[in-house]
Design a protein around this motif. Structure first.
Motif, PDB file in Angstrom:
ATOM      1  N   ARG A 302       0.849  -1.138  -0.111  1.00 49.61           N
ATOM      2  CA  ARG A 302       0.188  -0.056   0.032  1.00 49.61           C
ATOM      3  C   ARG A 302       0.699   1.214  -0.037  1.00 49.61           C
ATOM      4  N   LEU A 303       1.850   1.325   0.710  1.00 48.97           N
ATOM      5  CA  LEU A 303       2.869   2.230   0.720  1.00 48.97           C
ATOM      6  C   LEU A 303       3.558   2.440  -0.882  1.00 48.97           C
ATOM      7  N   TRP A 304       3.759   1.404  -1.485  1.00 50.81           N
ATOM      8  CA  TRP A 304       4.237   1.597  -2.964  1.00 50.81           C
ATOM      9  C   TRP A 304       3.034   2.055  -3.871  1.00 50.81           C
ATOM     10  N   ASP A 305       1.911   1.678  -3.810  1.00 46.32           N
ATOM     11  CA  ASP A 305       0.954   2.063  -4.653  1.00 46.32           C
ATOM     12  C   ASP A 305       0.352   3.647  -4.303  1.00 46.32           C
ATOM     13  N   PHE A 306       0.657   3.697  -3.039  1.00 47.83           N
ATOM     14  CA  PHE A 306      -0.132   5.368  -2.740  1.00 47.83           C
ATOM     15  C   PHE A 306       1.026   6.197  -2.935  1.00 47.83           C
ATOM     16  N   HIS A 307       2.336   6.049  -2.901  1.00 46.90           N
ATOM     17  CA  HIS A 307       3.544   6.860  -3.206  1.00 46.90           C
ATOM     18  C   HIS A 307       3.915   6.677  -4.647  1.00 46.90           C
ATOM     19  N   LEU A 308       3.675   5.651  -5.039  1.00 46.05           N
ATOM     20  CA  LEU A 308       4.391   5.517  -6.265  1.00 46.05           C
ATOM     21  C   LEU A 308       3.000   5.190  -7.576  1.00 46.05           C
ATOM     22  N   PRO A 309       1.990   5.766  -7.644  1.00 40.90           N
ATOM     23  CA  PRO A 309       0.713   5.209  -8.170  1.00 40.90           C
ATOM     24  C   PRO A 309       1.111   5.290  -9.798  1.00 40.90           C
ATOM     25  N   ARG A 310       0.255   4.554 -10.241  1.00 40.09           N
ATOM     26  CA  ARG A 310      -0.048   4.737 -11.962  1.00 40.09           C
ATOM     27  C   ARG A 310      -1.183   5.299 -12.229  1.00 40.09           C
ATOM     28  N   GLU A 311      -1.434   5.765 -13.373  1.00 48.65           N
ATOM     29  CA  GLU A 311      -2.344   6.431 -13.858  1.00 48.65           C
ATOM     30  C   GLU A 311      -3.401   5.512 -14.118  1.00 48.65           C
ATOM     31  N   ALA A 312      -4.781   5.916 -13.652  1.00 48.44           N
ATOM     32  CA  ALA A 312      -6.025   4.987 -14.073  1.00 48.44           C
ATOM     33  C   ALA A 312      -7.037   5.797 -13.945  1.00 48.44           C
ATOM     34  N   SER A 313      -8.242   5.376 -14.687  1.00 46.89           N
ATOM     35  CA  SER A 313      -9.496   5.792 -14.608  1.00 46.89           C
ATOM     36  C   SER A 313     -10.152   4.992 -13.436  1.00 46.89           C
ATOM     37  N   MET A 314     -10.838   5.958 -12.257  1.00 46.01           N
ATOM     38  CA  MET A 314     -11.206   5.223 -11.079  1.00 46.01           C
ATOM     39  C   MET A 314     -10.460   4.671 -10.180  1.00 46.01           C
ATOM     40  N   LEU A 315      -9.066   5.162 -10.211  1.00 46.94           N
ATOM     41  CA  LEU A 315      -7.970   4.528  -9.260  1.00 46.94           C
ATOM     42  C   LEU A 315      -8.095   5.152  -8.021  1.00 46.94           C
ATOM     43  N   LYS A 316      -8.226   4.300  -6.953  1.00 47.54           N
ATOM     44  CA  LYS A 316      -8.336   4.690  -5.492  1.00 47.54           C
ATOM     45  C   LYS A 316      -7.385   4.218  -4.418  1.00 47.54           C
ATOM     46  N   PRO A 317      -6.043   4.352  -4.613  1.00 45.72           N
ATOM     47  CA  PRO A 317      -4.991   3.779  -3.616  1.00 45.72           C
ATOM     48  C   PRO A 317      -5.795   3.413  -2.200  1.00 45.72           C
ATOM     49  N   HIS A 318      -5.414   2.435  -1.660  1.00 45.49           N
ATOM     50  CA  HIS A 318      -5.812   1.913  -0.321  1.00 45.49           C
ATOM     51  C   HIS A 318      -4.859   2.899   0.805  1.00 45.49           C
ATOM     52  N   ASP A 319      -5.493   3.372   1.927  1.00 44.62           N
ATOM     53  CA  ASP A 319      -4.499   3.998   2.875  1.00 44.62           C
ATOM     54  C   ASP A 319      -3.531   3.087   3.344  1.00 44.62           C
ATOM     55  N   PRO A 320      -2.259   3.333   3.383  1.00 50.99           N
ATOM     56  CA  PRO A 320      -1.224   2.467   3.824  1.00 50.99           C
ATOM     57  C   PRO A 320      -1.388   2.348   5.444  1.00 50.99           C
ATOM     58  N   THR A 321      -1.653   3.595   6.279  1.00 48.59           N
ATOM     59  CA  THR A 321      -1.554   3.535   7.690  1.00 48.59           C
ATOM     60  C   THR A 321      -2.404   2.662   8.127  1.00 48.59           C
ATOM     61  N   HIS A 322      -3.445   2.073   7.611  1.00 49.67           N
ATOM     62  CA  HIS A 322      -4.358   0.982   8.230  1.00 49.67           C
ATOM     63  C   HIS A 322      -3.525  -0.397   8.584  1.00 49.67           C
ATOM     64  N   PHE A 323      -2.478  -0.769   7.740  1.00 46.98           N
ATOM     65  CA  PHE A 323      -1.740  -1.864   7.787  1.00 46.98           C
ATOM     66  C   PHE A 323      -0.428  -1.681   8.798  1.00 46.98           C
ATOM     67  N   GLU A 324      -0.172  -0.236   8.844  1.00 49.60           N
ATOM     68  CA  GLU A 324       0.831  -0.073   9.954  1.00 49.60           C
ATOM     69  C   GLU A 324       0.392  -0.149  11.433  1.00 49.60           C
ATOM     70  N   ARG A 325      -1.008   0.021  11.443  1.00 48.11           N
ATOM     71  CA  ARG A 325      -1.666  -0.058  12.841  1.00 48.11           C
ATOM     72  C   ARG A 325      -1.795  -1.305  13.172  1.00 48.11           C
ATOM     73  N   VAL A 326      -2.112  -2.252  12.142  1.00 53.39           N
ATOM     74  CA  VAL A 326      -2.319  -3.753  12.499  1.00 53.39           C
ATOM     75  C   VAL A 326      -1.114  -4.271  12.695  1.00 53.39           C
ATOM     76  N   LEU A 327       0.094  -3.983  12.005  1.00 54.58           N
ATOM     77  CA  LEU A 327       1.382  -4.504  12.414  1.00 54.58           C
ATOM     78  C   LEU A 327       1.785  -4.203  13.705  1.00 54.58           C
ATOM     79  N   ARG A 328       1.691  -3.045  13.969  1.00 60.11           N
ATOM     80  CA  ARG A 328       2.038  -2.490  15.455  1.00 60.11           C
ATOM     81  C   ARG A 328       1.268  -3.162  16.479  1.00 60.11           C
ATOM     82  N   GLU A 329       0.042  -3.304  16.251  1.00 56.72           N
ATOM     83  CA  GLU A 329      -0.861  -4.191  17.233  1.00 56.72           C
ATOM     84  C   GLU A 329      -0.469  -5.479  17.120  1.00 56.72           C
TER      85      GLU A 329
END
Length: 350
Positions: A302-329
């Motif tokens: 998700r970090l990769w897709d969020f910070h290094l995105p590709r152009e696309a119609s209707m592209l909505k990158p996921h929030d990477p901080t969600h899995f940061e929270r999961v990992l910390r937990e």
């Protein structure tokens, strides 16, 4: 499932006719996801999903398509790819996979597949009953895939994590960078252990999130949910079944706002899985490590897709901080209350 490549209706109609699926009556791009281009294609004979592969190569695709067909033939509720006629040849041919695989097609210059649209709907707020149904089906998928003859590594496994973490590090703060480095070192340590080498392996979905499954019932009114379909196998690969289970637990049994494990949903999923395929001693010992691995894998992607995105119609990158929270937990609370771990000969440090 964003739209990276525009497909003309005439081209889609020709493909559907060629596959014997009837005349095209409607074509609509699908929102969501970030890897492939997807359309709903409606014909006089039914509803289908047309997928154009944006990153996977023709040489890689027969593994995924063949796995879906293998599972469908064994009664699993997965999309069965539509095949060309007699001219298609065998499913696998290392010399010319694009031409040989009858499940793989070409449209708009991209490799493509067509599958029948699954019935039911996804449950984005799953209950313990949904998790129980999912856990049972996951075990069935693992057992049904044991005799699948093809092997392809999980392309988003540990080697990819090692390659991608240095790419995303410039885009995170110091605390995040420290966690990425320390967790990656820990997962490399785990992968070198004898306990990890003892884990059973086979084809895994590796992306079985709550939006990649469909249910016939919502669980209300006393009717238990029934899984009617599992789809999006294009992150599948040969890996440990425990990692696949961990990926599911990290989505289906997580409180989304906090990233914390939900004990009731965790127990329901694990109990149902183990009723059909009990975990071995090494699996029970390493489940906490694999839960961390699953969280790390999706934080990195998700970090990769969020910070290094590709152009696309209707592209909505996921929030990477969600899995940061999961990992910390998962690091903070490594115990799995729903599973009483049994020791193995080798104990891994944190």
């Amino acid at each position: 499932m964003a739209v990276f490549t525009e497909v003309q209706a005439d081209d889609a109609a020709e493909l559907m006719r060629r596959l014997g699926l009837g005349e095209l009556t409607a074509l609509r791009g699908i929102e969501g996801g970030i890897e492939n281009t997807n359309y709903f294609a409606t014909t006089e004979r039914g509803e289908y999903v047309l997928t154009l592969f944006e990153r996977l190569t023709p040489a890689q695709l027969p593994y995924y398509l063949g796995l879906m067909k293998h599972l469908a033939e064994r009664g699993m509720p997965v999309p069965e790819p539509a095949a060309r006629g007699a001219e298609g040849g065998p499913l696998f041919d290392a010399e010319s996979p694009d031409r040989a695989c009858p499940l793989l097609h070409t449209i708009a210059g991209k490799p493509a597949a067509v599958v029948r649209k699954l019935q039911g709907r996804s449950e984005l707020a799953p209950t313990a009953d949904h998790c129980s149904a999912l856990g049972d089906l996951l075990a069935q998928l693992h057992l049904a895939g044991r005799d699948y003859g093809q092997v392809q590594p999980n392309l988003r496994g540990l080697p990819w994590w090692n390659e991608t973490v240095p790419v995303v590090l410039p885009h995170v703060d110091d605390a995040q960078a420290a966690l990425l480095r320390s967790e990656l070192a820990y997962q490399n340590h785990v992968a070198e252990s004898s306990a990890y080498a003892a884990l059973p392996r086979g084809p895994v979905h590796a992306d079985l999130f709550r939006d990649n499954a469909m249910f016939a019932h919502d669980g209300k009114g006393g009717t238990l949910p029934v899984v009617t379909g599992v789809f999006d196998f294009y992150f599948a690969g040969t890996d440990t079944w425990l990692f696949d289970l961990a990926v599911c637990l990290n989505d289906w049994a997580i409180d989304l706002p906090t990233g914390r494990a939900d004990p009731a949903r965790s127990r329901a999923l694990l109990d149902a899985y183990q009723a059909r395929r009990p975990l071995g001693a090494a699996e029970r010992e390493l489940l906490p490590a694999m839960l961390r691995a699953g969280a790390l894998r999706f934080w990195i992607s998700r970090l990769w897709d969020f910070h290094l995105p590709r152009e696309a119609s209707m592209l909505k990158p996921h929030d990477p901080t969600h899995f940061e929270r999961v990992l910390r937990e998962r690091v903070r609370a490594p115990q799995v209350p729903a599973l009483q771990a049994e020791p193995v000969a080798e104990t891994l440090g944190a």
